[in-house]
Enzyme design. Structure first.
Site, PDB file in Angstrom:
ATOM      1  N   ASP A  81       0.854  -1.202   0.000  1.00 50.15           N
ATOM      2  CA  ASP A  81       0.000   0.000   0.000  1.00 50.15           C
ATOM      3  C   ASP A  81       0.889   1.251   0.000  1.00 50.15           C
ATOM      4  OD1 ASP A  81      -2.405   1.419   0.220  1.00 50.15           O
ATOM      5  OD2 ASP A  81      -2.367   1.395   2.418  1.00 50.15           O
ATOM      6  N   ASP A 255      -8.659   1.083   6.380  1.00 46.12           N
ATOM      7  CA  ASP A 255      -7.688   0.909   7.454  1.00 46.12           C
ATOM      8  C   ASP A 255      -8.178   1.575   8.747  1.00 46.12           C
ATOM      9  OD1 ASP A 255      -5.472   0.509   9.001  1.00 46.12           O
ATOM     10  OD2 ASP A 255      -4.188   1.923   7.955  1.00 46.12           O
TER      11      ASP A 255
HETATM   12  P1  13P Z   1      -8.895   5.007   5.477  1.00 40.67           P
HETATM   13  O1  13P Z   1      -7.999   5.918   6.255  1.00 40.67           O
HETATM   14  O2  13P Z   1     -10.160   5.688   5.088  1.00 40.67           O
HETATM   15  O3  13P Z   1      -9.148   3.729   6.155  1.00 40.67           O
HETATM   16  O4  13P Z   1      -8.140   4.678   4.094  1.00 40.67           O
HETATM   17  C1  13P Z   1      -7.178   3.650   4.035  1.00 40.67           C
HETATM   18  C2  13P Z   1      -6.394   3.661   2.786  1.00 40.67           C
HETATM   19  O5  13P Z   1      -6.699   4.321   1.812  1.00 40.67           O
HETATM   20  C3  13P Z   1      -5.208   2.796   2.729  1.00 40.67           C
HETATM   21  O6  13P Z   1      -4.483   2.957   1.561  1.00 40.67           O
HETATM   22  O1  G3H Z   2      -3.285   5.050   3.597  1.00 37.37           O
HETATM   23  C1  G3H Z   2      -2.551   4.661   4.488  1.00 37.37           C
HETATM   24  C2  G3H Z   2      -2.917   3.518   5.310  1.00 37.37           C
HETATM   25  O2  G3H Z   2      -3.989   3.834   6.172  1.00 37.37           O
HETATM   26  C3  G3H Z   2      -1.730   2.974   6.037  1.00 37.37           C
HETATM   27  O3  G3H Z   2      -1.371   3.779   7.105  1.00 37.37           O
HETATM   28  O4  G3H Z   2       1.045   4.236   6.669  1.00 37.37           O
HETATM   29  O5  G3H Z   2       0.072   4.495   8.976  1.00 37.37           O
HETATM   30  O6  G3H Z   2       0.384   2.217   7.972  1.00 37.37           O
HETATM   31  P1  G3H Z   2       0.128   3.672   7.710  1.00 37.37           P
HETATM   32 ZN    ZN Z   3      -4.593   4.982   0.798  1.00 39.31          ZN
END
Ligand code: 13P
Ligand code: G3H
Ligand code: ZN
Length: 316
Positions: A81, A255
């Site tokens: 991600d 997330d």
């Molecule tokens: P949220 O913060 O809305 O859960 O989005 C998560 C996300 O886009 C991870 O890439």
């Molecule tokens: O878009 C980001 C995700 O919510 C992941 O968050 O980079 O804090 O793990 P993080």
């Molecule tokens: Zn994201």
């Protein structure tokens, strides 16, 4: 069973969206697998750069491998991600990931294309697919003028050219969502008009919606009542996922909502059990509540109940 992300997209496109859930630890991994098995849904496990650094990238890989053995029926893809170029290459070369996201959306249009193109070439050579991003996620505040708000959203004409020139396999689009728990200050909605225009220009091409947590108000209230301070937290209406799926959104990233479940469970538990210092009882509550949460999301995404159809289509 770990499957290519592309296969999941082929089955889901236009019909339902696949939930893409971030994990950082053992409890999230167990809850995630349980929730998906209980709701008979395929899913995508997302690993962020921060998650890889939290313990060790090998730890998450080992957790996921183990969960795959504990739940042999599960059908899922493993996805990086919001990767930068270096992390994308590391994941591509690891042989463990199904797909990577290169996020060069902060760069200018031409640089975004050039960086994405390089990652696509490396990924395709190893059989992985690549998600790229065009546009800027971020709360479109009510006081912002329409022109300014639109400038941040994905431009449909640019999206068509970006996909053709970068060779990416799916595209994260900015249609009014943002990351985190404070997405909207007023009555904003997803910009389905923009999404429709993107799909017209990219028919059949998988689109991705980041920032899709719904920030359930019940969770927020319970967190606040148990000592938290998340006043004004708001998210995306989860009843809009199906419409987005019909318009080509094949992957929905969630997330923050999982973090809210974690926060609510822990705040309430320790408030009610001040004498407790054992981590396992609370871990059990979290895994169970997280599994319920995942099953509920899959219902809203339309992926619940599709596991056998997906299995047939992948093996056939
Ligand atoms: P949220 O913060 O809305 O859960 O989005 C998560 C996300 O886009 C991870 O890439
Ligand atoms: O878009 C980001 C995700 O919510 C992941 O968050 O980079 O804090 O793990 P993080
Ligand atoms: Zn994201």
């Amino acid at each position: 069973m770990i499957v290519p992300t592309k296969k999941l997209f082929e089955v889901a496109y236009g019909k339902f969206a696949i939930g893409a859930y971030n994990i950082n630890n053992l409890e999230q991994a167990m809850g995630l697998f349980r929730g998906n098995i209980e709701s008979r849904a395929p899913f995508i496990i997302q690993i962020s750069k921060g998650a890889r650094a939290y313990t060790h990238k090998k730890m998450l890989e080992a957790l996921i491998r183990a969960a795959g053995e504990i739940f042999p029926e599960a059908i899922f893809a493993v996805h990086l991600d919001h990767g930068d170029e270096e992390t994308c290459y590391d994941c591509i070369n690891s042989g463990f990931y199904s797909s990577v996201m290169i996020d060069a959306s902060h760069e200018d249009f031409e640089t975004n294309i050039a960086v994405t193109r390089r990652v696509v070439e490396a990924a395709h050579a190893r059989g992985l697919v690549v998600e790229a991003e065009l546009g800027q996620l971020g709360g479109v505040e009510e006081h912002v003028k329409v022109d300014e708000a639109n400038a941040k959203l994905t431009n449909p004409a640019q999206a068509e050219s970006f996909v053709a020139r970068s060779g990416c396999d799916s595209l994260a689009v900015a249609i009014g969502t943002s990351h985190g728990a404070f997405k909207f200050s007023g009555d904003q909605r997803l910009r389905f008009d923009v999404l429709e225009e993107i799909q017209k220009r990219l028919p059949g091409f998988p689109l991705v919606m980041h920032g899709s947590s719904s920030v359930p108000q019940e969770e927020v209230e319970r967190i606040n009542q148990a000592g938290g301070n998340l006043k004004g937290a708001r998210g995306v209406d989860e009843n809009q996922f199906r419409r987005a799926a019909e318009l080509g959104v094949t992957k929905v990233n969630i997330d923050t909502d999982g973090r809210l479940v974690w926060t609510r469970v822990h705040r309430e538990y320790f408030l009610e059990h001040p004498e407790n210092f054992d981590l396992r009882p609370i871990g059990q509550v979290f895994m169970s509540d997280y599994a319920k949460f995942i099953a509920h999301k899959n219902e809203k995404l339309g992926s619940a109940g599709t596991l056998e159809e997906v299995r047939k289509s992948i093996s056939g």
